[in-house]
Design a protein around this motif. Structure first.
Motif, PDB file in Angstrom:
ATOM      1  N   GLY A 128      -2.602   5.431   2.232  1.00  0.00           N
ATOM      2  CA  GLY A 128      -2.293   4.410   1.237  1.00  0.00           C
ATOM      3  C   GLY A 128      -2.140   3.037   1.845  1.00  0.00           C
ATOM      4  N   ASN A 129      -1.526   2.969   3.026  1.00  0.00           N
ATOM      5  CA  ASN A 129      -1.367   1.710   3.729  1.00  0.00           C
ATOM      6  C   ASN A 129      -2.722   1.116   4.095  1.00  0.00           C
ATOM      7  OD1 ASN A 129      -0.736   0.731   7.011  1.00  0.00           O
ATOM      8  ND2 ASN A 129       0.234  -0.339   5.320  1.00  0.00           N
ATOM      9  N   THR A 168      -4.564  -0.295   0.851  1.00  0.00           N
ATOM     10  CA  THR A 168      -4.142  -1.602   0.323  1.00  0.00           C
ATOM     11  C   THR A 168      -4.333  -2.718   1.332  1.00  0.00           C
ATOM     12  OG1 THR A 168      -2.372  -2.780  -0.831  1.00  0.00           O
ATOM     13  CG2 THR A 168      -1.692  -1.296   0.961  1.00  0.00           C
ATOM     14  N   ASP A 196      -2.059   6.810  -3.731  1.00  0.00           N
ATOM     15  CA  ASP A 196      -1.841   5.602  -4.526  1.00  0.00           C
ATOM     16  C   ASP A 196      -0.367   5.214  -4.554  1.00  0.00           C
ATOM     17  OD1 ASP A 196      -4.498   5.204  -5.116  1.00  0.00           O
ATOM     18  OD2 ASP A 196      -4.409   6.183  -7.078  1.00  0.00           O
ATOM     19  N   SER A 200       0.457   3.632  -1.352  1.00  0.00           N
ATOM     20  CA  SER A 200      -0.055   2.261  -1.314  1.00  0.00           C
ATOM     21  C   SER A 200       0.961   1.323  -1.939  1.00  0.00           C
ATOM     22  CB  SER A 200      -1.379   2.158  -2.089  1.00  0.00           C
ATOM     23  OG  SER A 200      -2.461   2.645  -1.345  1.00  0.00           O
TER      24      SER A 200
END
Length: 312
Positions: A210-211, A214, A244, A247
């Motif tokens: 997620g990191n 984004t 997600d 993120s």
């Protein structure tokens, strides 16, 4: 190269003697220089921020950098001099990725492979949890009266709901870099390497995905590609939702890092804008029509996560 940097390099035997020194781009909490001598090619990371204020543990960074090298995904540690604020590692051939080049042919697959190799490697010496980190950063912002968007606290209820949704099916933690902006991926065309372990620690594996999603501004189909390459199959809805959600955690939590840096860093960099970009991404997720669906899907069983848990 300034005399003070040269004098620091003189104190490290492997760097002493005839050498060439070149500044490397990037680095908002370190000054990074490439040092080439007759014995090798090195990168020297020189601390230039308040590590305590940002929650950076330099000893853990050193230990985890060694573990990443053992996992075959990071540079080798050559020397560690905390008295000089210096970490010396081997120079990795290849180029740092950008938000554009990470989307090139085969690159996302190589990035996913790097994440998997790191996560399959030796456990790190510390843990990382964005909910704990966010709470610490927020307390620090309030203690010092640093500027914060008026709307930031308004999302506290949604933030807690995300925390509870993820905690309902706690992940088996694995070694994670936790700061995978594109520039921390080094691609040599054959494999991708991961650098910069300032914020590393054992964490939910979905946070790493997620990191990356984004920080690298991946489109939905590119996130699907990343998660599928990591999982070895098309991602199931629960895993995809967890990525997600993580993120969102990355956006809302790391935004505070930008606001702290805006108030304290001497660097000529728009840290406030950096923080606002991430906060605004989080705000859009919190207020989207899909937020409730996201929380519901995170709670669903995920076969991939169960496999990971049984292996542990």
């Amino acid at each position: 190269m300034t005399d003070d940097v040269e004098s620091l390099l003189d104190q490290v035997p492997v760097l002493a003697g005839p050498r060439t020194v070149v500044d490397l781009p990037g680095g908002l909490t370190n000054r990074n220089v490439r040092v080439t001598t007759s014995t090798g090619d090195y990168v020297v990371r020189l601390t230039q921020s308040d590590a305590g204020l940002l929650g950076i543990d330099r000893d853990a960074e050193h230990a985890n950098t060694r573990s990443a090298a053992e996992a075959g995904v990071g540079a080798q540690v050559v020397d560690y001099r905390p008295d000089l604020g210096m970490l010396v590692i081997t120079f990795l051939p290849g180029g740092a990725l950008t938000n554009e080049t990470i989307c090139g042919p085969g690159v996302i697959a190589r990035a996913a492979d790097a994440i998997r190799r790191l996560q399959a490697g030796p456990r790190f010496v510390n843990d990382f949890d964005m909910f704990t980190r966010q709470a610490g950063y927020l307390a620090l912002v309030r203690q010092h009266g640093f500027a914060l968007p008026d709307e930031y606290d308004a999302f506290a209820p949604q933030w807690d709901r995300v925390r509870r949704a993820l905690a309902a099916r706690p992940a088996v933690t694995v070694p994670c870099n936790n700061d995978l902006l594109a520039g921390n991926y080094i691609d040599d065309g054959e494999q991708v390497w991961l650098i910069d372990y300032e914020y590393s620690g054992n964490n939910d594996p979905a946070f790493e995905l997620g990191n990356t999603a984004t920080e690298c501004d991946l489109a939905r189909e590119q996130i699907d590609e990343l998660v599928a390459a990591w999982a070895g199959e098309d991602p199931d809805p629960a895993l995809r939702a967890r990525v997600d959600a993580q993120s969102l955690c990355s956006e809302y939590g790391w935004a505070l890092w930008g606001f702290i840096q805006s108030a304290t860093s001497p660097l000529d960099f728009d840290f406030h804008g950096w923080g606002m970009e991430r906060f605004e991404k989080a705000a859009r997720r919190f207020t989207s029509d899909g937020f409730e669906v996201l929380l519901d899907r995170v709670a669903e069983p995920s076969p991939v996560e169960l496999v990971e848990a049984s292996d542990e």
